[in-house]
Design an enzyme around this catalytic site. Sequence first.
Site, PDB file in Angstrom:
ATOM      1  N   LYS A 244     -57.699  19.282  10.652  1.00 43.41           N
ATOM      2  CA  LYS A 244     -57.983  19.696   9.265  1.00 43.41           C
ATOM      3  C   LYS A 244     -57.718  18.511   8.347  1.00 43.41           C
ATOM      4  O   LYS A 244     -56.737  17.798   8.537  1.00 43.41           O
ATOM      5  CB  LYS A 244     -57.073  20.870   8.887  1.00 43.41           C
ATOM      6  CG  LYS A 244     -57.334  22.155   9.657  1.00 43.41           C
ATOM      7  CD  LYS A 244     -56.313  23.238   9.321  1.00 43.41           C
ATOM      8  CE  LYS A 244     -54.937  22.924   9.856  1.00 43.41           C
ATOM      9  NZ  LYS A 244     -53.950  23.997   9.670  1.00 43.41           N
TER      10      LYS A 244
ATOM     11  N   ASP B  52     -53.018  28.998   9.700  1.00 46.05           N
ATOM     12  CA  ASP B  52     -52.163  27.877  10.069  1.00 46.05           C
ATOM     13  C   ASP B  52     -50.854  28.437  10.637  1.00 46.05           C
ATOM     14  O   ASP B  52     -50.542  29.627  10.462  1.00 46.05           O
ATOM     15  CB  ASP B  52     -51.906  27.014   8.831  1.00 46.05           C
ATOM     16  CG  ASP B  52     -51.098  25.772   9.139  1.00 46.05           C
ATOM     17  OD1 ASP B  52     -51.260  25.207  10.232  1.00 46.05           O
ATOM     18  OD2 ASP B  52     -50.287  25.367   8.288  1.00 46.05           O
TER      19      ASP B  52
ATOM     20  N   ASP C 215     -50.576  26.496   4.108  1.00 44.84           N
ATOM     21  CA  ASP C 215     -49.552  26.116   3.129  1.00 44.84           C
ATOM     22  C   ASP C 215     -49.754  24.717   2.574  1.00 44.84           C
ATOM     23  O   ASP C 215     -48.983  24.278   1.721  1.00 44.84           O
ATOM     24  CB  ASP C 215     -48.155  26.202   3.767  1.00 44.84           C
ATOM     25  CG  ASP C 215     -47.948  25.147   4.843  1.00 44.84           C
ATOM     26  OD1 ASP C 215     -48.834  24.997   5.715  1.00 44.84           O
ATOM     27  OD2 ASP C 215     -46.905  24.467   4.823  1.00 44.84           O
TER      28      ASP C 215
ATOM     29  N   ASP D  67     -47.319  26.271  11.217  1.00 37.87           N
ATOM     30  CA  ASP D  67     -46.111  25.736  10.581  1.00 37.87           C
ATOM     31  C   ASP D  67     -46.152  25.996   9.078  1.00 37.87           C
ATOM     32  O   ASP D  67     -47.095  25.597   8.399  1.00 37.87           O
ATOM     33  CB  ASP D  67     -45.992  24.229  10.845  1.00 37.87           C
ATOM     34  CG  ASP D  67     -45.796  23.914  12.314  1.00 37.87           C
ATOM     35  OD1 ASP D  67     -44.798  24.376  12.878  1.00 37.87           O
ATOM     36  OD2 ASP D  67     -46.665  23.232  12.888  1.00 37.87           O
TER      37      ASP D  67
END
Length: 319
Positions: free
Chosen positions: A227, A29, A252, A31
Site C-alpha cells: 500500500k 489493515d 490507521d 497493525d
Amino acid sequence: MTKKANPSPINTTQDAKLLLDLFDNFLIDCDGVIWLAETLIPKVTQFLQLLQQQKKQIAFVTNNSSKSRRSYIAKFENLGIHGIHKDRVYTTGYSAVLELQKMGIRQGSKIWVLGDSGIEDELSDEGYIPLGGSNPLLDQSWNPKNPLLKVDPEVKAVVAGSTNEFNFMRIATTLQYLMYDNKRIPYIGTNGDRNYPGPEGLTLPAGGSIVEYMSYCSGRSYINVGKPSKTFADIIFYDTGFDRSRTTMIGDTLSSDIKFGNDANLGNGHGTLLVLSGVTTVPELKELIASTNHQRGDDSLVPQFYVDSLTKLYELLND
C-alpha cells in the site's frame, strides 16, 4: 474520482449502519486496527463476526512483510480470531512473489532478501530460493571478507522489507546486488511506510524506512508492491473478484491505507475509513483537512469516514 475534503465522523448508530449499507467488501489493515503489537484491540473479534453475520466479505491487507500469511493465520488464532483463511490475507511478502511471477522470473530462481522470515517463507512456498534474509552470517560484525559480499550471478531480483535486524552487513551485502551489472537486477520494495504503532505507545520504524534507505544508498527507485501502490490493489481485486464500487479500506495510516483506498477508487472514491487507534491522531487529521481545504494538502490522503476504533464502531452497531 471524487474525494471529500471534510470526512464524515462516525458518531451515531445511524452513521455506523450507513457504513455497513454502503459496502459489501471490507479490506482491513492489521497493525493499529486489529491489534497493537501482540494485544488485540477490544471487541474486534465481535466486529468481524458481525460482518460475517451480515454476509460481508473480508480481506486483511497489511504492509508488514516480516510475517508470512501462515504466520498471520497463527497470530489470528492466538488472539482468538478463528476461521480466517490464508487466501484472504494479503501480506506484502506475498505481493512481492506475485510481482516476480508477473515479471516472468521463474520458480527455482534465486532472490536476494533484505528482510525477515515472512519474505523468505512466501518465496519458498511459491518455489523460489531466498538468499540473505535470516542467514546468520548477516548477524556478524562488519567484515569485508564475509562470503555473502560476493555477488551470486544467479540472483534474479532483490526484495527488501521490514526487519528488526537491520545492520551494516545487511546494508553492504544488499547494496552489492543493487549495484551489480550496472544496476540491472530488479529491486522490489514491500512498502514505503515510515513507521507503525508499537507497544506501550511507541512509534517504531516500518519497512519503508529500510526500503528507502537502500534506495538512497544505491541511487535506485524500487517497485512498490505494498500500500498504496495500485499494483497491490490490482492483485487483490483480481484474486478476490470484489466489486470496487462496493469495497472500503479500513486503516490507521493516511499515507498508505487511505491513499491506497482513494487511488484504487474504492467505493467510487468514497471507500475509505480511518480508525484513530493506530498512528494517525486527531490533530494530524484536522491539519490535513485544513491544508486540503486551502489547496495545500494532498486530497488523496483524506478519508471519507473516520471513527475512534473498531471497538467504537462495534459498540455503535450494537447500541
